[in-house]
Design a protein around this motif. Structure first.
Motif, PDB file in Angstrom:
ATOM      1  N   ALA A   1      -7.120  15.404   6.122  1.00  0.00           N
ATOM      2  CA  ALA A   1      -6.198  15.923   4.772  1.00  0.00           C
ATOM      3  C   ALA A   1      -5.438  14.117   4.634  1.00  0.00           C
ATOM      4  O   ALA A   1      -5.361  13.836   5.443  1.00  0.00           O
ATOM      5  CB  ALA A   1      -5.345  17.257   4.554  1.00  0.00           C
ATOM      6  N   VAL A   2      -5.410  13.875   3.453  1.00  0.00           N
ATOM      7  CA  VAL A   2      -4.880  12.819   3.031  1.00  0.00           C
ATOM      8  C   VAL A   2      -3.108  13.502   2.538  1.00  0.00           C
ATOM      9  O   VAL A   2      -3.023  13.942   1.578  1.00  0.00           O
ATOM     10  CB  VAL A   2      -5.486  11.904   2.119  1.00  0.00           C
ATOM     11  CG1 VAL A   2      -4.786  10.818   1.856  1.00  0.00           C
ATOM     12  CG2 VAL A   2      -6.254  11.484   3.029  1.00  0.00           C
ATOM     13  N   ASN A   3      -1.951  13.126   3.277  1.00  0.00           N
ATOM     14  CA  ASN A   3      -1.076  13.740   2.827  1.00  0.00           C
ATOM     15  C   ASN A   3      -0.257  12.528   2.561  1.00  0.00           C
ATOM     16  O   ASN A   3       0.402  11.531   2.965  1.00  0.00           O
ATOM     17  CB  ASN A   3      -0.387  14.442   3.615  1.00  0.00           C
ATOM     18  CG  ASN A   3      -0.817  15.585   3.902  1.00  0.00           C
ATOM     19  OD1 ASN A   3      -0.601  16.652   3.615  1.00  0.00           O
ATOM     20  ND2 ASN A   3      -1.812  15.437   4.923  1.00  0.00           N
TER      21      ASN A   3
ATOM     22  N   GLY B   1      -2.360  14.505  13.607  1.00  0.00           N
ATOM     23  CA  GLY B   1      -1.443  13.014  12.511  1.00  0.00           C
ATOM     24  C   GLY B   1      -1.615  12.024  12.970  1.00  0.00           C
ATOM     25  O   GLY B   1      -0.912  12.190  14.034  1.00  0.00           O
ATOM     26  N   MET B   2      -1.918  11.332  12.279  1.00  0.00           N
ATOM     27  CA  MET B   2      -1.213   9.630  11.821  1.00  0.00           C
ATOM     28  C   MET B   2      -0.910   9.746  10.775  1.00  0.00           C
ATOM     29  O   MET B   2      -1.619   9.647   9.800  1.00  0.00           O
ATOM     30  CB  MET B   2      -2.443   9.318  12.630  1.00  0.00           C
ATOM     31  CG  MET B   2      -3.453   8.960  11.558  1.00  0.00           C
ATOM     32  SD  MET B   2      -5.215   7.911  12.025  1.00  0.00           S
ATOM     33  CE  MET B   2      -4.169   6.136  11.188  1.00  0.00           C
ATOM     34  N   THR B   3      -0.043   7.704  10.725  1.00  0.00           N
ATOM     35  CA  THR B   3       0.213   7.932   9.350  1.00  0.00           C
ATOM     36  C   THR B   3      -0.795   6.217   9.315  1.00  0.00           C
ATOM     37  O   THR B   3      -1.434   5.735  10.481  1.00  0.00           O
ATOM     38  CB  THR B   3       1.911   7.171   9.513  1.00  0.00           C
ATOM     39  OG1 THR B   3       2.381   8.154   9.688  1.00  0.00           O
ATOM     40  CG2 THR B   3       2.118   6.459   8.252  1.00  0.00           C
ATOM     41  N   ALA B   4      -0.946   6.344   8.242  1.00  0.00           N
ATOM     42  CA  ALA B   4      -2.208   5.613   7.466  1.00  0.00           C
ATOM     43  C   ALA B   4      -1.591   4.932   6.116  1.00  0.00           C
ATOM     44  O   ALA B   4      -1.065   5.782   5.240  1.00  0.00           O
ATOM     45  CB  ALA B   4      -3.579   6.141   7.295  1.00  0.00           C
ATOM     46  N   SER B   5      -2.508   3.200   6.420  1.00  0.00           N
ATOM     47  CA  SER B   5      -2.156   3.001   4.827  1.00  0.00           C
ATOM     48  C   SER B   5      -3.542   2.991   4.216  1.00  0.00           C
ATOM     49  O   SER B   5      -3.921   2.175   2.961  1.00  0.00           O
ATOM     50  CB  SER B   5      -1.080   1.694   5.187  1.00  0.00           C
ATOM     51  OG  SER B   5      -2.022   0.730   5.756  1.00  0.00           O
TER      52      SER B   5
ATOM     53  N   ALA C   1      -1.850  15.627  -2.178  1.00  0.00           N
ATOM     54  CA  ALA C   1      -2.820  15.572  -1.408  1.00  0.00           C
ATOM     55  C   ALA C   1      -3.757  16.167  -1.179  1.00  0.00           C
ATOM     56  O   ALA C   1      -4.286  16.467  -2.575  1.00  0.00           O
ATOM     57  CB  ALA C   1      -2.443  17.154   0.057  1.00  0.00           C
ATOM     58  N   VAL C   2      -4.968  15.646  -0.307  1.00  0.00           N
ATOM     59  CA  VAL C   2      -6.176  15.533  -0.489  1.00  0.00           C
ATOM     60  C   VAL C   2      -6.975  16.108   0.605  1.00  0.00           C
ATOM     61  O   VAL C   2      -6.528  15.728   1.301  1.00  0.00           O
ATOM     62  CB  VAL C   2      -7.520  14.309  -0.917  1.00  0.00           C
ATOM     63  CG1 VAL C   2      -8.880  13.964  -1.341  1.00  0.00           C
ATOM     64  CG2 VAL C   2      -6.101  13.480  -1.865  1.00  0.00           C
TER      65      VAL C   2
ATOM     66  N   THR D   1       0.830  -0.770   0.620  1.00  0.00           N
ATOM     67  CA  THR D   1      -0.282   0.017   0.440  1.00  0.00           C
ATOM     68  C   THR D   1       0.767   1.237  -0.334  1.00  0.00           C
ATOM     69  O   THR D   1       2.066   1.296   0.653  1.00  0.00           O
ATOM     70  CB  THR D   1      -0.355  -0.436   0.790  1.00  0.00           C
ATOM     71  OG1 THR D   1      -0.131   0.038   2.783  1.00  0.00           O
ATOM     72  CG2 THR D   1      -2.191  -1.147   1.353  1.00  0.00           C
ATOM     73  N   GLY D   2       0.494   2.371  -0.642  1.00  0.00           N
ATOM     74  CA  GLY D   2       0.904   3.542  -0.310  1.00  0.00           C
ATOM     75  C   GLY D   2       0.945   4.035   1.091  1.00  0.00           C
ATOM     76  O   GLY D   2       0.142   3.742   2.271  1.00  0.00           O
ATOM     77  N   VAL D   3       1.880   5.244   1.493  1.00  0.00           N
ATOM     78  CA  VAL D   3       1.820   5.542   3.042  1.00  0.00           C
ATOM     79  C   VAL D   3       1.271   6.920   2.718  1.00  0.00           C
ATOM     80  O   VAL D   3       1.700   7.708   2.243  1.00  0.00           O
ATOM     81  CB  VAL D   3       3.631   5.062   3.312  1.00  0.00           C
ATOM     82  CG1 VAL D   3       2.814   5.841   5.201  1.00  0.00           C
ATOM     83  CG2 VAL D   3       3.896   4.145   3.613  1.00  0.00           C
ATOM     84  N   SER D   4       0.328   6.573   3.548  1.00  0.00           N
ATOM     85  CA  SER D   4      -0.048   8.757   3.926  1.00  0.00           C
ATOM     86  C   SER D   4      -0.110   8.976   5.441  1.00  0.00           C
ATOM     87  O   SER D   4       0.042   8.123   6.166  1.00  0.00           O
ATOM     88  CB  SER D   4      -1.694   8.599   3.167  1.00  0.00           C
ATOM     89  OG  SER D   4      -1.273   8.317   2.106  1.00  0.00           O
ATOM     90  N   VAL D   5      -0.786  10.781   5.065  1.00  0.00           N
ATOM     91  CA  VAL D   5      -0.258  11.191   6.822  1.00  0.00           C
ATOM     92  C   VAL D   5      -1.801  11.755   6.834  1.00  0.00           C
ATOM     93  O   VAL D   5      -1.510  12.854   6.143  1.00  0.00           O
ATOM     94  CB  VAL D   5       0.944  11.704   6.971  1.00  0.00           C
ATOM     95  CG1 VAL D   5       0.175  12.487   8.810  1.00  0.00           C
ATOM     96  CG2 VAL D   5       2.035  11.446   7.286  1.00  0.00           C
ATOM     97  N   ILE D   6      -2.338  11.842   7.897  1.00  0.00           N
ATOM     98  CA  ILE D   6      -3.981  11.419   7.936  1.00  0.00           C
ATOM     99  C   ILE D   6      -3.762  13.333   8.587  1.00  0.00           C
ATOM    100  O   ILE D   6      -3.456  13.138  10.048  1.00  0.00           O
ATOM    101  CB  ILE D   6      -4.588  10.973   8.331  1.00  0.00           C
ATOM    102  CG1 ILE D   6      -4.750   9.446   7.478  1.00  0.00           C
ATOM    103  CG2 ILE D   6      -6.237  11.239   8.661  1.00  0.00           C
ATOM    104  CD1 ILE D   6      -5.333   9.803   5.987  1.00  0.00           C
ATOM    105  N   THR D   7      -3.959  14.047   8.450  1.00  0.00           N
ATOM    106  CA  THR D   7      -3.785  15.389   9.180  1.00  0.00           C
ATOM    107  C   THR D   7      -5.847  16.578   9.256  1.00  0.00           C
ATOM    108  O   THR D   7      -6.105  16.178   8.846  1.00  0.00           O
ATOM    109  CB  THR D   7      -3.303  16.012   8.919  1.00  0.00           C
ATOM    110  OG1 THR D   7      -3.682  16.835   7.488  1.00  0.00           O
ATOM    111  CG2 THR D   7      -1.115  16.093   8.526  1.00  0.00           C
TER     112      THR D   7
END
Length: 162
Positions: A72-74, A35-39, A115-116, A20-26
């Motif tokens: 946001a999804v970074n 914020g937190m790391t999420a897949s 970013a979204v 999976t890609g790795v994102s930080v949710i803010t």
């Protein structure tokens, strides 16, 4: 009970084989960035523009998203493993030393390759997680960005295409 725990461990190990890609949710809690790391992130719909994120119900990020109503999804790029690890642990200020900007009511990471920004459209139960469906309000990406990947408990990158 033991059989269920074994099945959960097997399921977790099996799903770790899904790259999976790795994102930080803010998001924000009042003026405080969260914020937190999420897949567990996925595009959901083109009409309307929506995506979804799945957040563990025990995490404060889940409460902050529900209260703020925007997240946001970074999307992290290769070489961003330290950033992913920073947001994956519990500590008082995950944003210390991290460059951000806030044009849309949530912190966006300067080093993200995409970013979204979304407004919460729905919050659905998903076992021990909440599935947030977000209506897309803003999106942007760098054309030269390559993603950070997560696979089998570790980070990696795509090979260059031939």
């Amino acid at each position: 009970m033991t059989e269920m725990l074994d099945m959960a461990a097997d399921f977790r190990a099996t799903m770790s084989r899904l790259a999976t890609g790795v994102s930080v949710i803010t998001t924000c809690s009042g003026p405080t960035p969260i914020g937190m790391t999420a897949s567990a992130v996925s595009a959901l719909s083109l009409d309307p523009l929506q995506l979804l994120v799945c957040i563990d119900n025990r995490l404060y990020t889940r409460t902050a998203i529900a209260e703020h109503g925007r997240f946001a999804v970074n999307v992290l790029g290769e070489g961003s493993e330290p950033l992913a690890r920073n947001f994956a642990v519990s500590k008082p200020d995950k944003f210390a030393g991290v460059e951000t900007f806030d044009d849309h009511g949530v912190p966006l990471l300067k080093d993200a390759i995409a970013a979204v920004v979304c407004d919460v459209a729905e919050a659905l139960p998903g076992g021990d997680h909440t599935i947030f469906v977000g209506d897309v309000r803003h999106c942007a990406h760098r054309v030269d960005g390559r993603p950070l990947l997560y696979f089998a408990g570790g980070f990696g990158a795509l090979r260059a295409p031939h």
